[in-house]
Design a protein around this motif. Sequence first.
Motif, PDB file in Angstrom:
ATOM      1  N   LYS A  89       0.826  -1.211   0.000  1.00 23.37           N
ATOM      2  CA  LYS A  89       0.000   0.000   0.000  1.00 23.37           C
ATOM      3  C   LYS A  89       0.861   1.263   0.000  1.00 23.37           C
ATOM      4  O   LYS A  89       0.533   2.250  -0.677  1.00 23.37           O
ATOM      5  CB  LYS A  89      -0.933  -0.018   1.202  1.00 23.37           C
ATOM      6  CG  LYS A  89      -1.957  -1.150   1.139  1.00 23.37           C
ATOM      7  CD  LYS A  89      -2.704  -1.300   2.451  1.00 23.37           C
ATOM      8  CE  LYS A  89      -3.610  -2.533   2.406  1.00 23.37           C
ATOM      9  NZ  LYS A  89      -4.230  -2.814   3.712  1.00 23.37           N
ATOM     10  N   VAL A  90       1.950   1.231   0.768  1.00 28.06           N
ATOM     11  CA  VAL A  90       2.861   2.377   0.781  1.00 28.06           C
ATOM     12  C   VAL A  90       3.490   2.562  -0.597  1.00 28.06           C
ATOM     13  O   VAL A  90       3.589   3.684  -1.111  1.00 28.06           O
ATOM     14  CB  VAL A  90       3.955   2.194   1.852  1.00 28.06           C
ATOM     15  CG1 VAL A  90       5.006   3.300   1.738  1.00 28.06           C
ATOM     16  CG2 VAL A  90       3.350   2.199   3.247  1.00 28.06           C
ATOM     17  N   GLY A  92       1.738   6.458  -6.985  1.00 24.68           N
ATOM     18  CA  GLY A  92       0.639   7.319  -7.391  1.00 24.68           C
ATOM     19  C   GLY A  92       0.995   8.802  -7.342  1.00 24.68           C
ATOM     20  O   GLY A  92       0.436   9.604  -8.102  1.00 24.68           O
ATOM     21  N   LEU A  93       1.929   9.176  -6.458  1.00 26.54           N
ATOM     22  CA  LEU A  93       2.362  10.568  -6.384  1.00 26.54           C
ATOM     23  C   LEU A  93       3.194  10.967  -7.603  1.00 26.54           C
ATOM     24  O   LEU A  93       3.270  12.151  -7.952  1.00 26.54           O
ATOM     25  CB  LEU A  93       3.191  10.792  -5.113  1.00 26.54           C
ATOM     26  CG  LEU A  93       2.452  10.643  -3.779  1.00 26.54           C
ATOM     27  CD1 LEU A  93       3.432  10.820  -2.619  1.00 26.54           C
ATOM     28  CD2 LEU A  93       1.306  11.628  -3.652  1.00 26.54           C
ATOM     29  N   ASN A  94       3.830   9.965  -8.212  1.00 27.51           N
ATOM     30  CA  ASN A  94       4.624  10.190  -9.426  1.00 27.51           C
ATOM     31  C   ASN A  94       5.672  11.279  -9.225  1.00 27.51           C
ATOM     32  O   ASN A  94       5.879  12.143 -10.087  1.00 27.51           O
ATOM     33  CB  ASN A  94       3.703  10.553 -10.595  1.00 27.51           C
ATOM     34  CG  ASN A  94       4.374  10.342 -11.944  1.00 27.51           C
ATOM     35  OD1 ASN A  94       5.258   9.502 -12.074  1.00 27.51           O
ATOM     36  ND2 ASN A  94       3.968  11.127 -12.932  1.00 27.51           N
ATOM     37  N   ILE A 137      -0.587   3.286   7.458  1.00 31.75           N
ATOM     38  CA  ILE A 137      -0.669   3.974   6.167  1.00 31.75           C
ATOM     39  C   ILE A 137      -1.050   5.440   6.381  1.00 31.75           C
ATOM     40  O   ILE A 137      -0.455   6.354   5.787  1.00 31.75           O
ATOM     41  CB  ILE A 137      -1.701   3.294   5.244  1.00 31.75           C
ATOM     42  CG1 ILE A 137      -1.305   1.849   4.943  1.00 31.75           C
ATOM     43  CG2 ILE A 137      -1.851   4.083   3.947  1.00 31.75           C
ATOM     44  CD1 ILE A 137       0.008   1.698   4.237  1.00 31.75           C
ATOM     45  N   LYS A 138      -2.048   5.663   7.217  1.00 30.68           N
ATOM     46  CA  LYS A 138      -2.491   7.027   7.504  1.00 30.68           C
ATOM     47  C   LYS A 138      -1.359   7.850   8.114  1.00 30.68           C
ATOM     48  O   LYS A 138      -1.123   9.009   7.724  1.00 30.68           O
ATOM     49  CB  LYS A 138      -3.690   6.994   8.453  1.00 30.68           C
ATOM     50  CG  LYS A 138      -4.208   8.365   8.849  1.00 30.68           C
ATOM     51  CD  LYS A 138      -5.363   8.242   9.833  1.00 30.68           C
ATOM     52  CE  LYS A 138      -5.833   9.620  10.278  1.00 30.68           C
ATOM     53  NZ  LYS A 138      -6.926   9.527  11.293  1.00 30.68           N
ATOM     54  N   LEU A 139      -0.631   7.249   9.050  1.00 34.90           N
ATOM     55  CA  LEU A 139       0.466   7.949   9.722  1.00 34.90           C
ATOM     56  C   LEU A 139       1.569   8.319   8.729  1.00 34.90           C
ATOM     57  O   LEU A 139       2.108   9.434   8.765  1.00 34.90           O
ATOM     58  CB  LEU A 139       1.033   7.057  10.830  1.00 34.90           C
ATOM     59  CG  LEU A 139       2.011   7.689  11.815  1.00 34.90           C
ATOM     60  CD1 LEU A 139       1.295   8.724  12.680  1.00 34.90           C
ATOM     61  CD2 LEU A 139       2.645   6.618  12.712  1.00 34.90           C
ATOM     62  N   PHE A 140       1.873   7.395   7.829  1.00 34.70           N
ATOM     63  CA  PHE A 140       2.918   7.665   6.842  1.00 34.70           C
ATOM     64  C   PHE A 140       2.516   8.803   5.907  1.00 34.70           C
ATOM     65  O   PHE A 140       3.323   9.697   5.618  1.00 34.70           O
ATOM     66  CB  PHE A 140       3.213   6.401   6.031  1.00 34.70           C
ATOM     67  CG  PHE A 140       4.173   6.632   4.901  1.00 34.70           C
ATOM     68  CD1 PHE A 140       5.519   6.833   5.152  1.00 34.70           C
ATOM     69  CD2 PHE A 140       3.723   6.673   3.587  1.00 34.70           C
ATOM     70  CE1 PHE A 140       6.415   7.062   4.107  1.00 34.70           C
ATOM     71  CE2 PHE A 140       4.607   6.890   2.540  1.00 34.70           C
ATOM     72  CZ  PHE A 140       5.953   7.089   2.806  1.00 34.70           C
ATOM     73  N   LYS A 141       1.291   8.772   5.423  1.00 34.24           N
ATOM     74  CA  LYS A 141       0.836   9.818   4.513  1.00 34.24           C
ATOM     75  C   LYS A 141       0.898  11.195   5.179  1.00 34.24           C
ATOM     76  O   LYS A 141       1.226  12.200   4.526  1.00 34.24           O
ATOM     77  CB  LYS A 141      -0.587   9.525   4.045  1.00 34.24           C
ATOM     78  CG  LYS A 141      -0.691   8.338   3.092  1.00 34.24           C
ATOM     79  CD  LYS A 141      -2.137   8.100   2.677  1.00 34.24           C
ATOM     80  CE  LYS A 141      -2.247   6.938   1.705  1.00 34.24           C
ATOM     81  NZ  LYS A 141      -3.653   6.686   1.301  1.00 34.24           N
ATOM     82  N   GLU A 142       0.592  11.245   6.474  1.00 27.10           N
ATOM     83  CA  GLU A 142       0.622  12.519   7.190  1.00 27.10           C
ATOM     84  C   GLU A 142       2.035  13.088   7.291  1.00 27.10           C
ATOM     85  O   GLU A 142       2.236  14.304   7.237  1.00 27.10           O
ATOM     86  CB  GLU A 142       0.049  12.335   8.601  1.00 27.10           C
ATOM     87  CG  GLU A 142      -1.453  12.096   8.639  1.00 27.10           C
ATOM     88  CD  GLU A 142      -1.953  11.788  10.044  1.00 27.10           C
ATOM     89  OE1 GLU A 142      -1.091  11.689  10.970  1.00 27.10           O
ATOM     90  OE2 GLU A 142      -3.169  11.631  10.219  1.00 27.10           O
ATOM     91  N   ARG A 178      10.187  13.630   3.305  1.00 25.36           N
ATOM     92  CA  ARG A 178      10.747  13.794   1.954  1.00 25.36           C
ATOM     93  C   ARG A 178      11.601  15.054   1.833  1.00 25.36           C
ATOM     94  O   ARG A 178      12.624  15.045   1.137  1.00 25.36           O
ATOM     95  CB  ARG A 178       9.612  13.823   0.932  1.00 25.36           C
ATOM     96  CG  ARG A 178      10.060  13.782  -0.514  1.00 25.36           C
ATOM     97  CD  ARG A 178       8.857  13.706  -1.445  1.00 25.36           C
ATOM     98  NE  ARG A 178       9.271  13.611  -2.837  1.00 25.36           N
ATOM     99  CZ  ARG A 178       9.599  14.658  -3.581  1.00 25.36           C
ATOM    100  NH1 ARG A 178       9.525  15.885  -3.090  1.00 25.36           N
ATOM    101  NH2 ARG A 178       9.992  14.470  -4.846  1.00 25.36           N
ATOM    102  N   ASN A 179      11.204  16.137   2.500  1.00 23.93           N
ATOM    103  CA  ASN A 179      11.990  17.366   2.377  1.00 23.93           C
ATOM    104  C   ASN A 179      13.050  17.521   3.471  1.00 23.93           C
ATOM    105  O   ASN A 179      13.729  18.545   3.543  1.00 23.93           O
ATOM    106  CB  ASN A 179      11.067  18.605   2.325  1.00 23.93           C
ATOM    107  CG  ASN A 179      10.324  18.848   3.639  1.00 23.93           C
ATOM    108  OD1 ASN A 179      10.757  18.476   4.722  1.00 23.93           O
ATOM    109  ND2 ASN A 179       9.171  19.505   3.531  1.00 23.93           N
ATOM    110  N   GLY A 180      13.169  16.493   4.324  1.00 23.90           N
ATOM    111  CA  GLY A 180      14.235  16.485   5.320  1.00 23.90           C
ATOM    112  C   GLY A 180      13.972  17.316   6.553  1.00 23.90           C
ATOM    113  O   GLY A 180      14.892  17.546   7.353  1.00 23.90           O
TER     114      GLY A 180
END
Length: 209
Positions: free
Chosen positions: A14-15, A21-23, A137-142, A148-150
């Motif tokens: 799922k991750v 999907g974000l591409n 999954i919810k926690l990761f998306k948040e 990603r930007n450090g």
Amino acid sequence: MKIVFLGLNDTGEKVLDYLKGLNQDEIHLLTQKNEIERILKMQPDIILSVGFRHIIPQEILNLPPLGAINFHKSLLPLNRGANPVFWTILEGTQAGVSIHFMDQGIDTGPIIAQAEIEPEFSDNAKTLYGKLDSLQIKLFKEHWPKIRNGSIKSTPQTKIKSYHQIEDLKRMRKIDLLSKTRISDFINFLRAMTFPPFQNAYVEQNGKK
């Protein structure tokens, strides 16, 4: 950005689908232990481990500037190691999920994010795993944008901890029919052992399993 993705369990799929999907990034999926050395040539910006059951050498953990991150289905430092959902039910510890930076220890690195859930008495290991999967999954998306930007912050783990190996669960699978166990403890044992399609618990009687 170049991501090395190590896995793959249910949460990992799922991750991975979410990231694709974000591409936004170049993603390299590795699932086998013998593929680890390939990471040295890839020079990734970040490593994500979601269901990878092998130790990653420190020289590889040191490669990505954004770090190496692991997903774990417990509120670390509780239930480090294998089968955390089983031990959460059996020992009655708080249920939850953690996302943390990896170090040379097993599930010992600094915590990035955690979330807690209240299990129901009707939950077994399978149903609780499903709830923790959705929560993770919810926690990761948040938190992914800051990861990603450090700019993500982390917190060292406390000294209070518990740790289990795969062999610990294997040793407990056999039910001793002669032992004196409280009914509530036995019910929790069966709840913890129930994870279809795996047949975990068993009894032996008259030489038959």
